[in-house]
Scaffold this motif. Structure first.
Motif, PDB file in Angstrom:
ATOM      1  N   ILE A  92       0.839  -1.202   0.000  1.00  0.00           N
ATOM      2  CA  ILE A  92       0.000   0.000   0.000  1.00  0.00           C
ATOM      3  C   ILE A  92       0.876   1.255   0.000  1.00  0.00           C
ATOM      4  O   ILE A  92       0.558   2.248  -0.689  1.00  0.00           O
ATOM      5  CB  ILE A  92      -0.949   0.000   1.216  1.00  0.00           C
ATOM      6  CG1 ILE A  92      -1.990  -1.115   1.075  1.00  0.00           C
ATOM      7  CG2 ILE A  92      -1.639   1.349   1.377  1.00  0.00           C
ATOM      8  CD1 ILE A  92      -2.893  -0.960  -0.130  1.00  0.00           C
ATOM      9  N   ALA A  93       1.976   1.231   0.750  1.00  0.00           N
ATOM     10  CA  ALA A  93       2.882   2.384   0.749  1.00  0.00           C
ATOM     11  C   ALA A  93       3.496   2.598  -0.634  1.00  0.00           C
ATOM     12  O   ALA A  93       3.630   3.744  -1.098  1.00  0.00           O
ATOM     13  CB  ALA A  93       3.981   2.175   1.790  1.00  0.00           C
ATOM     14  N   ILE A  94       3.867   1.503  -1.294  1.00  0.00           N
ATOM     15  CA  ILE A  94       4.425   1.617  -2.643  1.00  0.00           C
ATOM     16  C   ILE A  94       3.382   2.170  -3.606  1.00  0.00           C
ATOM     17  O   ILE A  94       3.674   3.045  -4.437  1.00  0.00           O
ATOM     18  CB  ILE A  94       4.944   0.245  -3.115  1.00  0.00           C
ATOM     19  CG1 ILE A  94       6.108  -0.206  -2.240  1.00  0.00           C
ATOM     20  CG2 ILE A  94       5.373   0.307  -4.580  1.00  0.00           C
ATOM     21  CD1 ILE A  94       6.594  -1.616  -2.543  1.00  0.00           C
ATOM     22  N   VAL A  95       2.146   1.675  -3.514  1.00  0.00           N
ATOM     23  CA  VAL A  95       1.078   2.182  -4.376  1.00  0.00           C
ATOM     24  C   VAL A  95       0.834   3.661  -4.117  1.00  0.00           C
ATOM     25  O   VAL A  95       0.702   4.468  -5.052  1.00  0.00           O
ATOM     26  CB  VAL A  95      -0.215   1.367  -4.154  1.00  0.00           C
ATOM     27  CG1 VAL A  95      -1.405   2.027  -4.864  1.00  0.00           C
ATOM     28  CG2 VAL A  95      -0.041  -0.060  -4.661  1.00  0.00           C
ATOM     29  N   ALA A  96       0.774   4.057  -2.847  1.00  0.00           N
ATOM     30  CA  ALA A  96       0.525   5.460  -2.505  1.00  0.00           C
ATOM     31  C   ALA A  96       1.623   6.376  -3.025  1.00  0.00           C
ATOM     32  O   ALA A  96       1.364   7.545  -3.362  1.00  0.00           O
ATOM     33  CB  ALA A  96       0.388   5.605  -0.989  1.00  0.00           C
ATOM     34  N   SER A  97       2.848   5.868  -3.101  1.00  0.00           N
ATOM     35  CA  SER A  97       3.959   6.694  -3.581  1.00  0.00           C
ATOM     36  C   SER A  97       3.918   6.919  -5.083  1.00  0.00           C
ATOM     37  O   SER A  97       4.693   7.715  -5.608  1.00  0.00           O
ATOM     38  CB  SER A  97       5.294   6.036  -3.205  1.00  0.00           C
ATOM     39  OG  SER A  97       5.482   4.821  -3.925  1.00  0.00           O
ATOM     40  N   THR A  98       3.023   6.228  -5.787  1.00  0.00           N
ATOM     41  CA  THR A  98       2.926   6.380  -7.244  1.00  0.00           C
ATOM     42  C   THR A  98       1.680   7.163  -7.655  1.00  0.00           C
ATOM     43  O   THR A  98       1.410   7.286  -8.858  1.00  0.00           O
ATOM     44  CB  THR A  98       2.883   4.995  -7.925  1.00  0.00           C
ATOM     45  OG1 THR A  98       1.709   4.292  -7.508  1.00  0.00           O
ATOM     46  CG2 THR A  98       4.114   4.178  -7.571  1.00  0.00           C
ATOM     47  N   LEU A  99       0.934   7.689  -6.692  1.00  0.00           N
ATOM     48  CA  LEU A  99      -0.318   8.388  -7.000  1.00  0.00           C
ATOM     49  C   LEU A  99      -0.109   9.893  -7.018  1.00  0.00           C
ATOM     50  O   LEU A  99       0.873  10.409  -6.478  1.00  0.00           O
ATOM     51  CB  LEU A  99      -1.391   8.027  -5.969  1.00  0.00           C
ATOM     52  CG  LEU A  99      -1.739   6.538  -5.843  1.00  0.00           C
ATOM     53  CD1 LEU A  99      -2.773   6.345  -4.740  1.00  0.00           C
ATOM     54  CD2 LEU A  99      -2.252   5.967  -7.165  1.00  0.00           C
ATOM     55  N   ALA A 100      -1.040  10.573  -7.606  1.00  0.00           N
ATOM     56  CA  ALA A 100      -1.053  12.034  -7.591  1.00  0.00           C
ATOM     57  C   ALA A 100      -1.626  12.524  -6.268  1.00  0.00           C
ATOM     58  O   ALA A 100      -2.378  11.795  -5.603  1.00  0.00           O
ATOM     59  CB  ALA A 100      -1.873  12.572  -8.758  1.00  0.00           C
ATOM     60  N   PRO A 101      -1.307  13.769  -5.862  1.00  0.00           N
ATOM     61  CA  PRO A 101      -1.805  14.264  -4.559  1.00  0.00           C
ATOM     62  C   PRO A 101      -3.328  14.243  -4.454  1.00  0.00           C
ATOM     63  O   PRO A 101      -3.871  13.901  -3.401  1.00  0.00           O
ATOM     64  CB  PRO A 101      -1.270  15.700  -4.510  1.00  0.00           C
ATOM     65  CG  PRO A 101      -0.086  15.693  -5.423  1.00  0.00           C
ATOM     66  CD  PRO A 101      -0.398  14.716  -6.510  1.00  0.00           C
ATOM     67  N   ASP A 102      -4.036  14.608  -5.527  1.00  0.00           N
ATOM     68  CA  ASP A 102      -5.491  14.645  -5.446  1.00  0.00           C
ATOM     69  C   ASP A 102      -6.104  13.255  -5.303  1.00  0.00           C
ATOM     70  O   ASP A 102      -7.181  13.097  -4.723  1.00  0.00           O
ATOM     71  CB  ASP A 102      -6.073  15.344  -6.675  1.00  0.00           C
ATOM     72  CG  ASP A 102      -5.624  14.685  -7.974  1.00  0.00           C
ATOM     73  OD1 ASP A 102      -4.611  13.961  -7.958  1.00  0.00           O
ATOM     74  OD2 ASP A 102      -6.290  14.903  -9.010  1.00  0.00           O
ATOM     75  N   GLU A 103      -5.406  12.229  -5.789  1.00  0.00           N
ATOM     76  CA  GLU A 103      -5.922  10.868  -5.659  1.00  0.00           C
ATOM     77  C   GLU A 103      -5.911  10.411  -4.208  1.00  0.00           C
ATOM     78  O   GLU A 103      -6.797   9.671  -3.762  1.00  0.00           O
ATOM     79  CB  GLU A 103      -5.105   9.903  -6.515  1.00  0.00           C
ATOM     80  CG  GLU A 103      -5.247  10.122  -8.012  1.00  0.00           C
ATOM     81  CD  GLU A 103      -4.425   9.130  -8.808  1.00  0.00           C
ATOM     82  OE1 GLU A 103      -4.939   8.048  -9.118  1.00  0.00           O
ATOM     83  OE2 GLU A 103      -3.254   9.452  -9.107  1.00  0.00           O
ATOM     84  N   LEU A 104      -4.908  10.820  -3.440  1.00  0.00           N
ATOM     85  CA  LEU A 104      -4.836  10.427  -2.034  1.00  0.00           C
ATOM     86  C   LEU A 104      -5.833  11.197  -1.174  1.00  0.00           C
ATOM     87  O   LEU A 104      -6.219  10.742  -0.103  1.00  0.00           O
ATOM     88  CB  LEU A 104      -3.412  10.651  -1.506  1.00  0.00           C
ATOM     89  CG  LEU A 104      -2.347   9.669  -1.999  1.00  0.00           C
ATOM     90  CD1 LEU A 104      -0.963  10.100  -1.546  1.00  0.00           C
ATOM     91  CD2 LEU A 104      -2.639   8.266  -1.513  1.00  0.00           C
ATOM     92  N   MET A 105      -6.219  12.385  -1.620  1.00  0.00           N
ATOM     93  CA  MET A 105      -7.149  13.195  -0.841  1.00  0.00           C
ATOM     94  C   MET A 105      -8.590  12.698  -0.931  1.00  0.00           C
ATOM     95  O   MET A 105      -9.468  13.188  -0.233  1.00  0.00           O
ATOM     96  CB  MET A 105      -7.093  14.657  -1.310  1.00  0.00           C
ATOM     97  CG  MET A 105      -5.758  15.345  -1.020  1.00  0.00           C
ATOM     98  SD  MET A 105      -5.362  15.432   0.746  1.00  0.00           S
ATOM     99  CE  MET A 105      -4.146  14.116   0.892  1.00  0.00           C
ATOM    100  N   ARG A 106      -8.859  11.711  -1.759  1.00  0.00           N
ATOM    101  CA  ARG A 106     -10.219  11.190  -1.886  1.00  0.00           C
ATOM    102  C   ARG A 106     -10.612  10.303  -0.715  1.00  0.00           C
ATOM    103  O   ARG A 106     -11.783   9.974  -0.553  1.00  0.00           O
ATOM    104  CB  ARG A 106     -10.339  10.397  -3.186  1.00  0.00           C
ATOM    105  CG  ARG A 106     -10.110  11.236  -4.436  1.00  0.00           C
ATOM    106  CD  ARG A 106     -10.058  10.351  -5.667  1.00  0.00           C
ATOM    107  NE  ARG A 106      -9.700  11.116  -6.867  1.00  0.00           N
ATOM    108  CZ  ARG A 106      -9.424  10.567  -8.046  1.00  0.00           C
ATOM    109  NH1 ARG A 106      -9.476   9.237  -8.177  1.00  0.00           N
ATOM    110  NH2 ARG A 106      -9.104  11.317  -9.079  1.00  0.00           N
ATOM    111  N   GLY A 107      -9.643   9.888   0.081  1.00  0.00           N
ATOM    112  CA  GLY A 107      -9.934   9.057   1.241  1.00  0.00           C
ATOM    113  C   GLY A 107      -9.810   7.577   0.991  1.00  0.00           C
ATOM    114  O   GLY A 107      -9.943   6.774   1.918  1.00  0.00           O
ATOM    115  N   THR A 108      -9.608   7.186  -0.248  1.00  0.00           N
ATOM    116  CA  THR A 108      -9.412   5.775  -0.580  1.00  0.00           C
ATOM    117  C   THR A 108      -8.153   5.626  -1.419  1.00  0.00           C
ATOM    118  O   THR A 108      -7.787   6.532  -2.177  1.00  0.00           O
ATOM    119  CB  THR A 108     -10.618   5.223  -1.369  1.00  0.00           C
ATOM    120  OG1 THR A 108     -10.791   5.987  -2.570  1.00  0.00           O
ATOM    121  CG2 THR A 108     -11.882   5.272  -0.529  1.00  0.00           C
TER     122      THR A 108
END
Length: 280
Positions: A29-45
């Motif tokens: 999950i940490a690896i996946v999160a490190s490949t996302l855009a900032p707005d994608e993480l702000m969605r809560g999922t």
């Protein structure tokens, strides 16, 4: 004799796979999160598949860091952590080997008193003696330096005790044979004791490197210069922001986990080799 029971083997492997999944899934999950855009993480999922911004996030973290959190580039922080961890590890092994050698093979007054004095320091963690240690480091002008980061942490009562216990198991005939061959104390130490201690050194190297790599409180106290910021300090600063940039935090977390993992993998091979070799 161990009986071959297919159902027992299947159950054991199932439990093992569940345990591995529980350990690996947060890392994934940490690896996946490190490949996302900032707005994608702000969605809560967080999606279960990697995003398309991995190279961008890792490059930014590696080269620029997070200026708003006073976090320098990850390349500098990783280097600082590596130098500190290696200095602590090598210093602990060097001092502990010589201390244990002196306690076991030299007969001097108050020998056991000094050993127990060293052993008692196990009850005094860094947090207990941190104020006088900081004062000494400050008086010696070692603030904001690699010497200040590593030297106060290189003494190890645990390693001294373990090496002493191992040296006591070495047959006395080896020492007598070395004396007959004209070998002095240091030659006996270098040519006989060190090769026999490979497995102990490998195991303690891994433990001490991770200990030095994960240090947070001591570097936080004695470093104010960003040029000496360690990766653990940098991650803490990034997460303390009002609006943390989690995609960069996760990229830093993944990079911070790689050196200890590589050390474990490398030293594990050496550790197993030392256990299985017949000629020592």
């Amino acid at each position: 004799m161990v009986e071959n029971r297919p159902w027992a083997n299947l159950f054991a492997h199932a439990v093992l796979m569940v345990g591995v999944a529980l350990v690996v899934f947060p890392v994934y999950i940490a690896i996946v999160a490190s490949t996302l855009a900032p707005d994608e993480l702000m969605r809560g999922t967080i999606p279960l598949l990697p995003g398309g911004h991995g190279i961008e996030n890792y490059t930014q973290m590696w080269q620029s860091g997070v200026s708003s959190a006073n976090s320098p580039p990850a390349a500098l922080m990783l280097w600082n952590s590596f130098v500190m961890a290696m200095a602590i590890t090598v210093g602990k092994l060097f001092i502990s080997l010589l201390s244990a050698f002196a306690i076991v093979y030299f007969r001097f007054r108050f020998r056991m008193f000094f050993f127990w004095l060293i052993f008692i320091t196990l009850m005094l963690p860094v947090e207990v003696r941190i104020i006088p240690t900081f004062q000494v480091v400050a008086d010696l002008n070692m603030l904001n330096s690699f010497a200040g980061l590593s030297i106060p942490l290189i003494a190890s009562a645990t390693a001294t005790f373990l090496f002493r216990q191992f040296f006591m198991t070495v047959p006395e005939e080896m020492l007598e044979a070395a004396r007959v061959d004209g070998a002095g104390p240091m030659k006996f130490f270098k040519d006989i004791l060190l090769p026999l201690s490979v497995t102990n050194i490998a195991a303690l190297f891994v433990i001490m490197f991770i200990y030095g790599w994960n240090q947070y409180l001591w570097p936080l106290l004695i470093t104010t210069d960003p040029d000496y910021t360690t990766i653990v300090m940098g991650i803490q600063r990034m997460t303390s922001e009002e609006n943390p940039q989690w995609h960069l935090v996760m990229a830093a977390v993944v990079m911070a986990a790689l050196p200890p993992v590589l050390v474990i993998l490398f030293m594990q091979r050496l550790f197993v080799k030392g256990l299985t070799e017949t000629e020592k």
